[in-house]
Design an enzyme around this catalytic site. Structure first.
Site, PDB file in Angstrom:
ATOM      1  CD1 TRP A  91      -2.465   1.803   0.306  1.00  0.00           C
ATOM      2  CD2 TRP A  91      -2.250   1.806   2.536  1.00  0.00           C
ATOM      3  NE1 TRP A  91      -3.235   2.823   0.799  1.00  0.00           N
ATOM      4  CE2 TRP A  91      -3.124   2.859   2.161  1.00  0.00           C
ATOM      5  CE3 TRP A  91      -1.968   1.612   3.890  1.00  0.00           C
ATOM      6  CZ2 TRP A  91      -3.713   3.704   3.097  1.00  0.00           C
ATOM      7  CZ3 TRP A  91      -2.563   2.454   4.824  1.00  0.00           C
ATOM      8  CH2 TRP A  91      -3.429   3.488   4.420  1.00  0.00           C
ATOM      9  CD  GLN A  97       6.221   6.636   0.293  1.00  0.00           C
ATOM     10  OE1 GLN A  97       5.847   5.542   0.698  1.00  0.00           O
ATOM     11  NE2 GLN A  97       6.316   7.692   1.077  1.00  0.00           N
ATOM     12  CE1 TYR A 124      -4.225  -1.010  -0.981  1.00  0.00           C
ATOM     13  CE2 TYR A 124      -2.420  -2.578  -0.880  1.00  0.00           C
ATOM     14  CZ  TYR A 124      -3.517  -1.963  -0.288  1.00  0.00           C
ATOM     15  OH  TYR A 124      -3.880  -2.307   0.982  1.00  0.00           O
ATOM     16  CB  SER A 193     -10.107  -6.987   4.611  1.00  0.00           C
ATOM     17  OG  SER A 193      -9.339  -5.849   4.963  1.00  0.00           O
ATOM     18  CD1 TRP A 248      -5.086  -4.464   8.102  1.00  0.00           C
ATOM     19  CD2 TRP A 248      -4.584  -2.299   7.973  1.00  0.00           C
ATOM     20  NE1 TRP A 248      -6.256  -3.767   8.197  1.00  0.00           N
ATOM     21  CE2 TRP A 248      -5.977  -2.430   8.125  1.00  0.00           C
ATOM     22  CE3 TRP A 248      -4.038  -1.022   7.866  1.00  0.00           C
ATOM     23  CZ2 TRP A 248      -6.843  -1.335   8.171  1.00  0.00           C
ATOM     24  CZ3 TRP A 248      -4.892   0.074   7.916  1.00  0.00           C
ATOM     25  CH2 TRP A 248      -6.273  -0.081   8.059  1.00  0.00           C
ATOM     26  CG  LEU A 251       5.707   0.699  12.300  1.00  0.00           C
ATOM     27  CD1 LEU A 251       6.937   1.121  11.515  1.00  0.00           C
ATOM     28  CD2 LEU A 251       6.065   0.459  13.768  1.00  0.00           C
ATOM     29  CB  ALA A 252      -0.182   4.084  13.846  1.00  0.00           C
ATOM     30  CE  LYS A 259       7.342   8.192   8.677  1.00  0.00           C
ATOM     31  NZ  LYS A 259       7.565   7.519   7.378  1.00  0.00           N
ATOM     32  CD  GLN A 334       9.971   2.259   6.582  1.00  0.00           C
ATOM     33  OE1 GLN A 334       9.911   2.362   5.353  1.00  0.00           O
ATOM     34  NE2 GLN A 334       9.134   2.886   7.391  1.00  0.00           N
TER      35      GLN A 334
END
Length: 372
Positions: A91, A97, A124, A193, A248, A251-252, A259, A334
């Site tokens: 996603w 990105q 996506y 989902s 999923w 890390l919100a 960061k 990452q």
């Protein structure tokens, strides 16, 4: 193996349009199925292939690397399907990105670390993410039977016939469609989902009543600041009907990465025009409170010898009701960092978990404590 998940629009505020779309689906099924279909938002399939291709050579998972990383595998719900407890999501990143080259690098790192679960969706990057994912698998020549690929259905295209869960788009109403797909050999399992516990139970009841196949998992958001569903509702469903959790956004959407402690960096996801809602969440009063809690959690991470993101992912994994946690990464560094959460998992003792709960102060109440 492939997991396909049918989804509605990402903006959950626009439910009226969604309901109108769902109301246009076939009405030939039993009334109980129609009633369930009118409410259900998303559905998942675990299918056999992501496309038709013949690998030039076969490469199995690098067991030595998997052992070195300590990757663990769990059953998806009470099914017999074994999935890596960490998966790679696409996603925002694939087709958007990051470049195709970076996407290939990320998949290679994940694969060689023992990851066998990769998550995508037809919506996506307007379908590009699925294409990129399939192209990489074909190029690498990985043995297809060693992978579990998840993709989501609902927003397939702009035309009325290219979206929704109608017979035109996915053959038939939800439960009957999934049963048909499995019976035809196109899938092995199916799940949901972003469904509510009541909706999942309704689908299970429909399947049992009409001798069809029930779902085996629910894909839900789960992280330090989002706990109710996975810790209270889904454990009960697991024990009653065997539905497991594939979670999923550990890390919100990057909020827990640290960061955003001093604002929104220009290169971050929250800086993107289409993610204004995320920026608003971060700079809100609640967002500032969350950043303060993350600062309080940092000493725990330092004591355990890990980073805050690794602590957050390991915290999700410590819940044995979670079959797999999907990671979203935009750089190899990452991803490698997040995969390192496997090494932190053994350190998540009851004492450490209690420390975290005392800082968060958001542990949901339940009749039973399902926390591992």
């Amino acid at each position: 193996m492939q997991v396909s998940i049918a989804c509605t629009e990402h903006n959950l505020k626009s439910r009226n349009g969604e309901d109108r779309l769902l109301s246009k689906q076939s009405s030939t099924a039993p009334n109980v199925v129609n009633a369930a279909r009118a409410k259900f938002r998303t559905v998942a399939i675990i299918a056999r292939s992501l496309g038709t291709f013949t690998p030039q050579h076969h490469i199995s998972l690098k067991e030595s690397t998997a052992k070195q990383t300590g990757m663990k595998y769990r059953n998806l719900g009470k099914s017999g399907l074994r999935v890596s407890c960490l998966g790679l999501g696409t996603w925002v990143t694939f087709g958007g990105q990051i470049s195709d080259e970076v996407a290939e690098r990320l998949m290679t790192i994940a694969y060689e670390s023992g990851v066998n679960l990769f998550d995508t969706a037809e919506v996506y990057a307007a379908g590009k993410a699925e294409v990129i994912l399939g192209s990489i698998i074909k190029k690498k020549g990985w043995r297809r039977s060693s992978l579990v690929i998840t993709t989501k259905l609902y927003w397939g295209g702009k035309a009325e016939t290219e979206r929704g869960l109608s017979r035109k788009h996915i053959i038939e109403e939800i439960v009957r469609a999934m049963t048909h797909v499995i019976n035809q050999g196109m899938a092995m399992y199916w799940g949901t989902s972003r469904w509510s516990a009541m909706e999942i139970m309704e689908a299970y009841s429909v399947a049992r009543q009409f001798n069809m196949i029930p779902p085996v998992c629910e894909q839900a958001e789960y992280h330090l600041f989002q706990r109710e569903k996975v810790e209270v509702q889904l454990p009960e469903l697991y024990h009653k009907i065997g539905v497991g959790a594939m979670t999923w956004s550990p890390l919100a959407c990057g909020i827990i990465s640290g960061k955003y402690g001093n604002g929104v960096p220009e290169s971050s996801r929250a800086s993107l025009k289409c993610y204004q809602w995320l920026k608003e969440r971060i700079v809100s009063e609640e967002g500032r409170k969350q950043q303060n809690k993350l600062k309080d959690l940092s000493p725990i991470a330092e004591r355990l010898g890990c980073t805050l993101p690794q602590l957050a992912v390991a915290w999700c994994l410590r819940n044995e009701g979670v079959s797999s946690v999907l990671l979203g990464s935009s750089t190899p560094e990452q991803l490698i960092e997040n995969l390192g959460a496997i090494q932190v998992l053994p350190k998540m003792t009851s004492h450490v978990v209690n420390e975290i709960d005392n800082i968060l102060r958001n542990k949901p109440y339940s009749k039973k404590d399902y926390r591992s």
